[in-house]
Design a protein around this motif. Sequence first.
Motif, PDB file in Angstrom:
ATOM      1  N   LYS A 104      45.479  59.609  26.271  1.00 30.24           N
ATOM      2  CA  LYS A 104      44.933  58.835  27.337  1.00 30.24           C
ATOM      3  C   LYS A 104      44.459  59.862  28.453  1.00 30.24           C
ATOM      4  O   LYS A 104      43.664  59.819  29.413  1.00 30.24           O
ATOM      5  CB  LYS A 104      46.042  57.874  27.921  1.00 30.24           C
ATOM      6  N   LEU A 105      45.405  61.007  28.600  1.00 27.90           N
ATOM      7  CA  LEU A 105      45.197  61.847  29.802  1.00 27.90           C
ATOM      8  C   LEU A 105      43.897  62.825  29.486  1.00 27.90           C
ATOM      9  O   LEU A 105      43.129  63.108  30.223  1.00 27.90           O
ATOM     10  CB  LEU A 105      46.443  63.070  29.524  1.00 27.90           C
ATOM     11  N   ALA A 106      43.588  62.970  28.095  1.00 33.52           N
ATOM     12  CA  ALA A 106      42.451  63.815  27.743  1.00 33.52           C
ATOM     13  C   ALA A 106      41.016  62.972  28.182  1.00 33.52           C
ATOM     14  O   ALA A 106      40.170  63.508  28.607  1.00 33.52           O
ATOM     15  CB  ALA A 106      42.256  63.914  26.152  1.00 33.52           C
ATOM     16  N   LYS A 107      41.104  61.778  27.885  1.00 33.52           N
ATOM     17  CA  LYS A 107      39.858  60.810  28.522  1.00 33.52           C
ATOM     18  C   LYS A 107      39.938  60.621  29.765  1.00 33.52           C
ATOM     19  O   LYS A 107      38.828  60.685  30.393  1.00 33.52           O
ATOM     20  CB  LYS A 107      40.215  59.407  27.676  1.00 33.52           C
ATOM     21  N   ARG A 108      41.002  60.684  30.645  1.00 35.03           N
ATOM     22  CA  ARG A 108      41.098  60.504  31.948  1.00 35.03           C
ATOM     23  C   ARG A 108      40.452  61.933  32.567  1.00 35.03           C
ATOM     24  O   ARG A 108      39.729  61.827  33.447  1.00 35.03           O
ATOM     25  CB  ARG A 108      42.579  60.209  32.375  1.00 35.03           C
ATOM     26  N   PHE A 109      40.865  63.110  32.313  1.00 33.82           N
ATOM     27  CA  PHE A 109      40.625  64.218  32.699  1.00 33.82           C
ATOM     28  C   PHE A 109      39.741  65.244  31.963  1.00 33.82           C
ATOM     29  O   PHE A 109      39.045  66.114  32.660  1.00 33.82           O
ATOM     30  CB  PHE A 109      41.787  64.958  32.945  1.00 33.82           C
ATOM     31  N   GLY A 110      39.047  64.640  30.902  1.00 31.89           N
ATOM     32  CA  GLY A 110      37.833  65.299  30.281  1.00 31.89           C
ATOM     33  C   GLY A 110      38.339  66.616  29.435  1.00 31.89           C
ATOM     34  O   GLY A 110      37.502  67.244  29.290  1.00 31.89           O
ATOM     35  N   PHE A 111      39.581  66.634  29.188  1.00 35.86           N
ATOM     36  CA  PHE A 111      39.881  67.880  28.364  1.00 35.86           C
ATOM     37  C   PHE A 111      39.673  67.599  26.988  1.00 35.86           C
ATOM     38  O   PHE A 111      39.944  66.499  26.303  1.00 35.86           O
ATOM     39  CB  PHE A 111      41.188  68.507  28.661  1.00 35.86           C
ATOM     40  N   LEU A 112      39.559  68.812  26.123  1.00 33.17           N
ATOM     41  CA  LEU A 112      39.901  68.959  24.540  1.00 33.17           C
ATOM     42  C   LEU A 112      41.022  69.009  24.182  1.00 33.17           C
ATOM     43  O   LEU A 112      41.633  69.825  24.812  1.00 33.17           O
ATOM     44  CB  LEU A 112      38.819  69.773  23.897  1.00 33.17           C
ATOM     45  N   VAL A 113      41.567  68.676  23.111  1.00 23.98           N
ATOM     46  CA  VAL A 113      42.807  68.895  22.498  1.00 23.98           C
ATOM     47  C   VAL A 113      42.682  69.589  21.021  1.00 23.98           C
ATOM     48  O   VAL A 113      41.954  69.191  20.161  1.00 23.98           O
ATOM     49  CB  VAL A 113      43.550  67.560  22.277  1.00 23.98           C
ATOM     50  N   LEU A 114      43.329  70.609  21.038  1.00 28.40           N
ATOM     51  CA  LEU A 114      43.817  71.336  19.761  1.00 28.40           C
ATOM     52  C   LEU A 114      45.150  71.314  19.354  1.00 28.40           C
ATOM     53  O   LEU A 114      46.074  71.795  20.153  1.00 28.40           O
ATOM     54  CB  LEU A 114      43.161  72.967  20.171  1.00 28.40           C
ATOM     55  N   SER A 115      45.534  70.551  18.307  1.00 27.82           N
ATOM     56  CA  SER A 115      46.539  70.299  17.817  1.00 27.82           C
ATOM     57  C   SER A 115      47.147  71.226  16.676  1.00 27.82           C
ATOM     58  O   SER A 115      46.368  71.260  15.503  1.00 27.82           O
ATOM     59  CB  SER A 115      46.728  68.799  17.475  1.00 27.82           C
ATOM     60  N   ASP A 116      48.135  72.162  16.956  1.00 26.41           N
ATOM     61  CA  ASP A 116      48.539  73.105  15.787  1.00 26.41           C
ATOM     62  C   ASP A 116      49.695  72.265  15.138  1.00 26.41           C
ATOM     63  O   ASP A 116      50.799  72.144  15.594  1.00 26.41           O
ATOM     64  CB  ASP A 116      48.910  74.307  16.417  1.00 26.41           C
ATOM     65  N   PHE A 117      49.391  71.842  13.831  1.00 29.31           N
ATOM     66  CA  PHE A 117      50.360  70.942  13.164  1.00 29.31           C
ATOM     67  C   PHE A 117      50.701  71.751  11.913  1.00 29.31           C
ATOM     68  O   PHE A 117      50.855  71.243  10.798  1.00 29.31           O
ATOM     69  CB  PHE A 117      49.631  69.734  12.653  1.00 29.31           C
ATOM     70  N   ALA A 118      51.034  73.205  12.230  1.00 28.88           N
ATOM     71  CA  ALA A 118      51.655  73.819  11.111  1.00 28.88           C
ATOM     72  C   ALA A 118      52.592  73.734  10.375  1.00 28.88           C
ATOM     73  O   ALA A 118      52.729  73.767   9.131  1.00 28.88           O
ATOM     74  CB  ALA A 118      51.593  75.498  11.744  1.00 28.88           C
ATOM     75  N   TYR A 119      53.724  72.826  10.999  1.00 28.43           N
ATOM     76  CA  TYR A 119      55.133  72.398  10.264  1.00 28.43           C
ATOM     77  C   TYR A 119      54.814  70.936  10.318  1.00 28.43           C
ATOM     78  O   TYR A 119      55.981  70.291  10.046  1.00 28.43           O
ATOM     79  CB  TYR A 119      56.215  72.696  11.339  1.00 28.43           C
ATOM     80  N   ALA A 120      53.778  70.367   9.839  1.00 31.30           N
ATOM     81  CA  ALA A 120      53.732  69.100   9.598  1.00 31.30           C
ATOM     82  C   ALA A 120      54.748  68.474   8.575  1.00 31.30           C
ATOM     83  O   ALA A 120      55.102  67.355   8.394  1.00 31.30           O
ATOM     84  CB  ALA A 120      52.277  68.811   9.225  1.00 31.30           C
TER      85      ALA A 120
END
Length: 407
Positions: A209-225
Amino acid sequence: MRSESDTDVSFEDAPFDIPVADRVRRLPPYLFGKINKLKLERRRLGADVIDLGMGNPTDPPDAQISDKLKEALLDPKNHRYSVSNGIENLRREVAKRYDRKYGVSLNPDSEVIACLGSKEGFSHSCLALMGPGDTAIVPAPTFPIHAYAVMLAGGNVIQLDVRDPAAYLENVAYTCEHLFPRPKVVVANFPHNPSGTTVEQDFFDELVKLAKRFGFLVLSDFAYADIGFEGYQPPSFLASKGAKDVGVEFTTMSKGYSMAGWRIGFCAGNPQMVRALATIKGYYDYGIFQAVQIAAIIAMRHADPAVAAVVKEYAKRRDALVDGLNRIGWDVPKPKAGMFVWAPIPEEHRAMGSIDFALKLLAEGDVAVSPGRGFGEEGEGFLRLAIVENEQRLRQAVRQIDRCLKG
Protein backbone atom coordinates in the motif's frame (compact mmCIF):
# COMPACT_ATOMS: atom_id res chain seq x y z
CA MET A 1 71.38 19.64 -18.52
CA ARG A 2 69.65 16.27 -17.90
CA SER A 3 70.90 13.25 -19.80
CA GLU A 4 68.68 10.79 -21.61
CA SER A 5 69.50 8.20 -18.96
CA ASP A 6 68.40 10.57 -16.19
CA THR A 7 65.10 11.03 -17.98
CA ASP A 8 64.62 7.27 -18.30
CA VAL A 9 65.33 6.70 -14.62
CA SER A 10 62.90 9.43 -13.56
CA PHE A 11 60.11 7.84 -15.61
CA GLU A 12 60.84 4.39 -14.16
CA ASP A 13 60.96 5.66 -10.58
CA ALA A 14 57.90 7.90 -10.76
CA PRO A 15 54.83 6.39 -9.05
CA PHE A 16 52.09 5.37 -11.48
CA ASP A 17 48.70 6.58 -10.36
CA ILE A 18 45.76 4.18 -10.68
CA PRO A 19 42.61 6.32 -10.89
CA VAL A 20 39.95 3.91 -9.62
CA ALA A 21 36.32 4.76 -10.29
CA ASP A 22 34.41 7.02 -7.94
CA ARG A 23 32.00 4.17 -7.24
CA VAL A 24 34.86 2.27 -5.61
CA ARG A 25 35.99 5.30 -3.63
CA ARG A 26 32.46 5.72 -2.27
CA LEU A 27 32.51 2.32 -0.60
CA PRO A 28 33.18 2.48 3.15
CA PRO A 29 36.04 0.54 4.79
CA TYR A 30 35.42 -3.18 5.13
CA LEU A 31 34.92 -3.57 8.87
CA PHE A 32 35.23 -7.36 8.84
CA GLY A 33 38.78 -7.13 7.47
CA LYS A 34 40.50 -7.24 10.87
CA ILE A 35 38.50 -10.29 11.90
CA ASN A 36 39.31 -12.18 8.72
CA LYS A 37 43.02 -11.31 8.94
CA LEU A 38 43.30 -12.45 12.56
CA LYS A 39 41.33 -15.63 11.80
CA LEU A 40 43.84 -16.57 9.09
CA GLU A 41 46.76 -15.79 11.41
CA ARG A 42 45.34 -17.97 14.18
CA ARG A 43 44.81 -20.86 11.78
CA ARG A 44 48.35 -20.55 10.41
CA LEU A 45 49.55 -20.95 13.99
CA GLY A 46 47.59 -24.19 14.23
CA ALA A 47 44.62 -22.91 16.23
CA ASP A 48 41.32 -24.73 15.79
CA VAL A 49 39.14 -21.67 15.21
CA ILE A 50 35.41 -22.26 15.49
CA ASP A 51 34.07 -20.00 12.76
CA LEU A 52 30.62 -18.56 13.48
CA GLY A 53 31.28 -15.44 11.47
CA MET A 54 29.74 -16.27 8.10
CA GLY A 55 26.43 -17.92 7.23
CA ASN A 56 28.19 -20.53 5.13
CA PRO A 57 26.34 -23.87 5.34
CA THR A 58 28.56 -26.81 6.28
CA ASP A 59 26.05 -29.55 5.41
CA PRO A 60 26.10 -31.26 2.00
CA PRO A 61 23.09 -31.17 -0.34
CA ASP A 62 20.74 -34.14 -0.48
CA ALA A 63 22.33 -37.05 -2.33
CA GLN A 64 19.78 -37.05 -5.17
CA ILE A 65 20.75 -33.46 -6.01
CA SER A 66 24.44 -34.32 -6.21
CA ASP A 67 23.67 -37.49 -8.16
CA LYS A 68 21.73 -35.48 -10.75
CA LEU A 69 24.63 -33.06 -11.07
CA LYS A 70 27.01 -35.97 -11.75
CA GLU A 71 24.64 -37.33 -14.39
CA ALA A 72 24.25 -33.93 -16.05
CA LEU A 73 28.03 -33.49 -16.15
CA LEU A 74 28.28 -36.40 -18.55
CA ASP A 75 26.06 -34.74 -21.16
CA PRO A 76 28.27 -32.68 -23.51
CA LYS A 77 25.40 -30.28 -24.27
CA ASN A 78 25.47 -29.02 -20.68
CA HIS A 79 29.00 -27.67 -21.05
CA ARG A 80 28.03 -25.01 -23.57
CA TYR A 81 26.98 -21.47 -22.70
CA SER A 82 23.58 -21.41 -21.06
CA VAL A 83 20.89 -18.75 -21.40
CA SER A 84 21.39 -15.90 -18.95
CA ASN A 85 17.81 -15.93 -17.61
CA GLY A 86 17.78 -19.67 -16.76
CA ILE A 87 16.55 -22.68 -18.71
CA GLU A 88 12.80 -22.95 -19.25
CA ASN A 89 12.18 -26.01 -17.07
CA LEU A 90 14.00 -24.38 -14.15
CA ARG A 91 11.92 -21.22 -14.36
CA ARG A 92 8.78 -23.32 -14.55
CA GLU A 93 9.83 -25.22 -11.43
CA VAL A 94 10.33 -21.95 -9.54
CA ALA A 95 6.82 -20.85 -10.56
CA LYS A 96 5.39 -24.19 -9.40
CA ARG A 97 7.15 -23.90 -6.06
CA TYR A 98 5.78 -20.39 -5.47
CA ASP A 99 2.28 -21.62 -6.30
CA ARG A 100 2.62 -24.68 -4.08
CA LYS A 101 4.19 -22.93 -1.10
CA TYR A 102 2.74 -19.41 -1.16
CA GLY A 103 -0.26 -19.53 -3.48
CA VAL A 104 1.46 -17.09 -5.84
CA SER A 105 0.92 -17.38 -9.59
CA LEU A 106 3.98 -16.52 -11.71
CA ASN A 107 4.52 -16.51 -15.45
CA PRO A 108 7.82 -18.41 -15.81
CA ASP A 109 8.60 -16.66 -19.09
CA SER A 110 8.26 -13.07 -17.93
CA GLU A 111 8.16 -13.09 -14.10
CA VAL A 112 11.02 -15.44 -13.16
CA ILE A 113 14.75 -15.22 -13.83
CA ALA A 114 17.60 -17.36 -12.51
CA CYS A 115 20.51 -15.60 -10.79
CA LEU A 116 24.00 -16.47 -9.59
CA GLY A 117 22.63 -16.52 -6.05
CA SER A 118 20.29 -13.92 -4.60
CA LYS A 119 23.17 -11.52 -3.88
CA GLU A 120 24.03 -11.22 -7.57
CA GLY A 121 20.40 -10.78 -8.55
CA PHE A 122 19.87 -8.10 -5.93
CA SER A 123 23.04 -6.21 -6.87
CA HIS A 124 22.33 -6.22 -10.60
CA SER A 125 18.72 -5.19 -9.95
CA CYS A 126 20.03 -2.10 -8.17
CA LEU A 127 22.18 -1.41 -11.22
CA ALA A 128 19.16 -1.89 -13.49
CA LEU A 129 16.83 0.33 -11.47
CA MET A 130 18.96 3.04 -9.86
CA GLY A 131 21.40 5.75 -10.80
CA PRO A 132 22.90 9.02 -9.49
CA GLY A 133 20.32 11.02 -7.56
CA ASP A 134 18.14 8.02 -6.74
CA THR A 135 17.64 6.96 -3.12
CA ALA A 136 16.97 3.59 -1.51
CA ILE A 137 15.68 2.89 1.99
CA VAL A 138 17.44 -0.16 3.44
CA PRO A 139 16.90 -2.01 6.74
CA ALA A 140 19.22 -1.27 9.65
CA PRO A 141 21.23 -2.99 11.02
CA THR A 142 22.23 -3.40 7.40
CA PHE A 143 23.44 -6.52 5.61
CA PRO A 144 26.34 -4.89 3.73
CA ILE A 145 25.28 -5.67 0.15
CA HIS A 146 21.93 -3.94 0.69
CA ALA A 147 23.79 -0.65 1.05
CA TYR A 148 26.83 -1.33 -1.14
CA ALA A 149 24.82 -2.42 -4.18
CA VAL A 150 22.93 0.87 -4.06
CA MET A 151 26.19 2.80 -3.75
CA LEU A 152 27.78 0.91 -6.64
CA ALA A 153 24.75 1.84 -8.75
CA GLY A 154 25.38 5.51 -7.91
CA GLY A 155 22.43 5.82 -5.55
CA ASN A 156 22.05 7.20 -2.04
CA VAL A 157 21.21 5.13 1.04
CA ILE A 158 18.86 5.87 3.94
CA GLN A 159 19.07 3.31 6.74
CA LEU A 160 16.01 2.79 8.95
CA ASP A 161 15.95 0.54 12.01
CA VAL A 162 13.91 -2.55 11.17
CA ARG A 163 13.79 -4.29 14.56
CA ASP A 164 10.31 -2.90 15.22
CA PRO A 165 8.55 -3.67 11.92
CA ALA A 166 5.54 -1.43 12.62
CA ALA A 167 7.79 1.52 13.45
CA TYR A 168 9.83 0.73 10.32
CA LEU A 169 6.72 1.10 8.15
CA GLU A 170 5.88 4.39 9.87
CA ASN A 171 9.41 5.66 9.25
CA VAL A 172 9.26 4.61 5.60
CA ALA A 173 6.04 6.63 5.21
CA TYR A 174 7.50 9.62 7.07
CA THR A 175 10.64 9.57 4.91
CA CYS A 176 8.62 9.42 1.71
CA GLU A 177 6.44 12.31 2.86
CA HIS A 178 9.38 14.57 3.71
CA LEU A 179 12.10 13.68 1.21
CA PHE A 180 12.26 15.16 -2.27
CA PRO A 181 12.75 13.52 -4.60
CA ARG A 182 11.09 10.59 -2.92
CA PRO A 183 12.95 7.30 -2.44
CA LYS A 184 12.86 5.16 -5.56
CA VAL A 185 13.47 1.81 -3.87
CA VAL A 186 12.66 0.24 -0.50
CA VAL A 187 14.53 -2.92 0.45
CA ALA A 188 12.76 -5.56 2.54
CA ASN A 189 14.66 -8.40 4.18
CA PHE A 190 12.70 -10.82 6.36
CA PRO A 191 13.75 -12.96 8.11
CA HIS A 192 16.23 -10.17 8.64
CA ASN A 193 19.98 -10.58 8.44
CA PRO A 194 21.57 -9.86 10.89
CA SER A 195 18.94 -9.19 13.58
CA GLY A 196 16.62 -12.15 12.95
CA THR A 197 13.55 -9.88 12.94
CA THR A 198 10.49 -11.57 11.45
CA VAL A 199 7.14 -10.33 10.14
CA GLU A 200 3.72 -11.68 9.23
CA GLN A 201 1.93 -11.25 5.91
CA ASP A 202 0.16 -8.08 7.01
CA PHE A 203 3.52 -6.28 7.07
CA PHE A 204 3.88 -6.84 3.34
CA ASP A 205 0.24 -5.91 2.78
CA GLU A 206 1.00 -2.49 4.27
CA LEU A 207 4.31 -2.19 2.42
CA VAL A 208 2.52 -2.71 -0.91
CA LYS A 209 0.00 0.00 0.00
CA LEU A 210 2.84 2.40 0.84
CA ALA A 211 4.62 1.56 -2.41
CA LYS A 212 1.51 2.43 -4.43
CA ARG A 213 0.88 5.57 -2.40
CA PHE A 214 4.40 6.96 -2.72
CA GLY A 215 5.50 5.37 -5.98
CA PHE A 216 8.54 3.41 -4.80
CA LEU A 217 9.73 -0.02 -5.93
CA VAL A 218 10.23 -2.93 -3.52
CA LEU A 219 13.20 -5.31 -3.56
CA SER A 220 12.45 -8.18 -1.17
CA ASP A 221 15.52 -10.21 -0.15
CA PHE A 222 13.96 -13.53 0.92
CA ALA A 223 17.21 -15.44 1.38
CA TYR A 224 16.01 -17.27 4.53
CA ALA A 225 12.63 -18.26 3.13
CA ASP A 226 13.08 -21.92 4.05
CA ILE A 227 14.43 -21.54 7.60
CA GLY A 228 11.58 -21.05 10.08
CA PHE A 229 11.28 -22.67 13.53
CA GLU A 230 8.43 -23.94 15.72
CA GLY A 231 5.96 -23.88 12.83
CA TYR A 232 6.77 -20.34 11.75
CA GLN A 233 6.66 -20.01 7.95
CA PRO A 234 8.36 -16.85 6.72
CA PRO A 235 5.87 -15.06 4.46
CA SER A 236 6.57 -14.13 0.87
CA PHE A 237 6.25 -10.50 -0.18
CA LEU A 238 4.74 -11.70 -3.46
CA ALA A 239 1.83 -13.31 -1.58
CA SER A 240 0.44 -9.87 -0.72
CA LYS A 241 -2.22 -8.44 -3.03
CA GLY A 242 -0.69 -6.13 -5.61
CA ALA A 243 2.90 -7.04 -4.77
CA LYS A 244 3.77 -7.89 -8.37
CA ASP A 245 2.66 -4.37 -9.37
CA VAL A 246 5.44 -2.78 -7.31
CA GLY A 247 8.30 -5.18 -6.72
CA VAL A 248 10.29 -8.38 -7.01
CA GLU A 249 11.58 -10.98 -4.59
CA PHE A 250 14.94 -12.76 -4.44
CA THR A 251 15.24 -16.34 -3.25
CA THR A 252 18.18 -18.72 -3.10
CA MET A 253 18.95 -22.42 -2.86
CA SER A 254 21.99 -21.71 -0.68
CA LYS A 255 20.37 -22.17 2.72
CA GLY A 256 17.50 -24.65 2.79
CA TYR A 257 19.01 -26.86 0.10
CA SER A 258 22.61 -26.44 1.35
CA MET A 259 23.73 -25.39 -2.15
CA ALA A 260 25.62 -22.22 -1.23
CA GLY A 261 28.66 -22.84 -3.43
CA TRP A 262 26.49 -23.79 -6.40
CA ARG A 263 25.48 -20.12 -6.78
CA ILE A 264 21.90 -20.42 -7.84
CA GLY A 265 18.99 -18.22 -6.87
CA PHE A 266 16.01 -16.46 -8.43
CA CYS A 267 14.31 -13.13 -8.92
CA ALA A 268 10.54 -13.22 -9.34
CA GLY A 269 7.74 -10.70 -9.57
CA ASN A 270 7.09 -7.57 -11.60
CA PRO A 271 7.79 -8.38 -15.28
CA GLN A 272 9.26 -4.97 -16.10
CA MET A 273 11.71 -5.21 -13.20
CA VAL A 274 12.57 -8.79 -14.16
CA ARG A 275 13.15 -7.66 -17.74
CA ALA A 276 15.43 -4.84 -16.57
CA LEU A 277 17.50 -7.35 -14.59
CA ALA A 278 17.57 -9.68 -17.61
CA THR A 279 18.94 -6.84 -19.74
CA ILE A 280 21.80 -6.20 -17.32
CA LYS A 281 22.55 -9.91 -16.99
CA GLY A 282 22.54 -10.31 -20.75
CA TYR A 283 25.54 -7.99 -20.90
CA TYR A 284 27.35 -9.34 -17.83
CA ASP A 285 27.10 -13.14 -17.92
CA TYR A 286 26.15 -16.22 -19.92
CA GLY A 287 24.06 -17.79 -17.21
CA ILE A 288 24.51 -20.50 -14.60
CA PHE A 289 26.27 -23.75 -15.51
CA GLN A 290 23.47 -25.81 -17.04
CA ALA A 291 24.26 -28.96 -15.04
CA VAL A 292 23.67 -26.97 -11.87
CA GLN A 293 20.33 -25.74 -13.20
CA ILE A 294 19.23 -29.30 -13.99
CA ALA A 295 20.20 -30.48 -10.50
CA ALA A 296 18.27 -27.53 -9.04
CA ILE A 297 15.14 -28.71 -10.83
CA ILE A 298 15.46 -32.09 -9.13
CA ALA A 299 16.04 -30.36 -5.80
CA MET A 300 12.79 -28.39 -6.02
CA ARG A 301 10.84 -31.43 -7.24
CA HIS A 302 12.07 -34.04 -4.78
CA ALA A 303 14.22 -32.61 -1.96
CA ASP A 304 11.72 -30.76 0.23
CA PRO A 305 12.00 -33.50 2.91
CA ALA A 306 15.73 -32.78 3.01
CA VAL A 307 14.97 -29.06 3.51
CA ALA A 308 12.73 -29.94 6.47
CA ALA A 309 15.57 -32.00 7.97
CA VAL A 310 17.97 -29.06 7.53
CA VAL A 311 15.53 -26.76 9.35
CA LYS A 312 15.29 -29.22 12.27
CA GLU A 313 19.08 -29.33 12.45
CA TYR A 314 19.33 -25.54 12.52
CA ALA A 315 16.74 -25.43 15.31
CA LYS A 316 18.83 -27.81 17.42
CA ARG A 317 21.96 -25.77 16.76
CA ARG A 318 20.14 -22.56 17.65
CA ASP A 319 19.05 -24.08 20.96
CA ALA A 320 22.54 -25.38 21.73
CA LEU A 321 24.11 -21.97 21.16
CA VAL A 322 21.46 -19.75 22.73
CA ASP A 323 20.90 -21.99 25.77
CA GLY A 324 24.65 -22.24 26.25
CA LEU A 325 25.21 -18.48 26.11
CA ASN A 326 22.33 -17.86 28.50
CA ARG A 327 23.81 -20.40 30.95
CA ILE A 328 27.05 -18.41 31.12
CA GLY A 329 25.20 -15.20 31.92
CA TRP A 330 24.32 -13.69 28.57
CA ASP A 331 20.78 -12.58 27.70
CA VAL A 332 20.15 -13.87 24.18
CA PRO A 333 16.69 -14.29 22.60
CA LYS A 334 15.96 -17.25 20.35
CA PRO A 335 15.33 -16.29 16.72
CA LYS A 336 12.16 -17.58 15.06
CA ALA A 337 13.88 -17.98 11.71
CA GLY A 338 17.15 -17.72 9.80
CA MET A 339 20.60 -19.10 10.51
CA PHE A 340 21.98 -16.45 12.85
CA VAL A 341 21.81 -15.58 16.52
CA TRP A 342 21.81 -11.83 17.20
CA ALA A 343 23.38 -11.64 20.63
CA PRO A 344 23.57 -8.52 22.82
CA ILE A 345 27.07 -8.16 24.25
CA PRO A 346 26.99 -8.54 28.06
CA GLU A 347 26.78 -5.16 29.76
CA GLU A 348 30.15 -5.49 31.48
CA HIS A 349 31.91 -5.83 28.12
CA ARG A 350 29.83 -3.48 25.98
CA ALA A 351 32.03 -0.42 26.49
CA MET A 352 34.89 -1.96 24.51
CA GLY A 353 32.78 -1.97 21.34
CA SER A 354 31.67 -4.90 19.20
CA ILE A 355 34.75 -4.95 16.96
CA ASP A 356 37.28 -5.11 19.80
CA PHE A 357 35.07 -7.58 21.67
CA ALA A 358 34.90 -9.85 18.61
CA LEU A 359 38.69 -9.58 18.20
CA LYS A 360 39.11 -10.60 21.84
CA LEU A 361 36.94 -13.70 21.40
CA LEU A 362 39.00 -14.68 18.37
CA ALA A 363 42.47 -13.90 19.74
CA GLU A 364 41.89 -15.38 23.21
CA GLY A 365 39.04 -17.84 22.68
CA ASP A 366 39.52 -19.04 19.08
CA VAL A 367 35.88 -18.29 18.25
CA ALA A 368 35.19 -16.11 15.21
CA VAL A 369 32.01 -14.01 15.21
CA SER A 370 30.74 -10.99 13.28
CA PRO A 371 30.78 -7.70 15.21
CA GLY A 372 27.51 -5.82 15.07
CA ARG A 373 29.29 -2.61 14.05
CA GLY A 374 30.02 -4.27 10.72
CA PHE A 375 26.29 -3.90 9.98
CA GLY A 376 26.21 -0.17 10.70
CA GLU A 377 25.75 2.02 13.75
CA GLU A 378 22.50 0.26 14.75
CA GLY A 379 24.44 -2.98 15.09
CA GLU A 380 26.80 -1.69 17.77
CA GLY A 381 26.47 -3.59 21.04
CA PHE A 382 25.66 -6.89 19.33
CA LEU A 383 27.35 -9.90 17.78
CA ARG A 384 26.04 -12.01 14.91
CA LEU A 385 26.77 -15.72 15.36
CA ALA A 386 26.06 -18.16 12.53
CA ILE A 387 24.63 -21.54 13.54
CA VAL A 388 26.57 -23.38 10.84
CA GLU A 389 28.63 -25.70 13.05
CA ASN A 390 27.24 -28.88 14.62
CA GLU A 391 25.83 -28.91 18.16
CA GLN A 392 29.02 -30.26 19.71
CA ARG A 393 31.14 -27.53 18.14
CA LEU A 394 28.67 -24.87 19.19
CA ARG A 395 28.75 -26.06 22.80
CA GLN A 396 32.53 -26.03 22.60
CA ALA A 397 32.39 -22.47 21.29
CA VAL A 398 30.35 -21.44 24.33
CA ARG A 399 32.91 -23.03 26.67
CA GLN A 400 35.76 -21.23 24.91
CA ILE A 401 33.92 -17.91 25.10
CA ASP A 402 33.29 -18.46 28.80
CA ARG A 403 36.96 -19.24 29.50
CA CYS A 404 38.07 -16.27 27.44
CA LEU A 405 35.93 -13.81 29.37
CA LYS A 406 36.76 -15.27 32.79
CA GLY A 407 40.50 -15.47 32.11
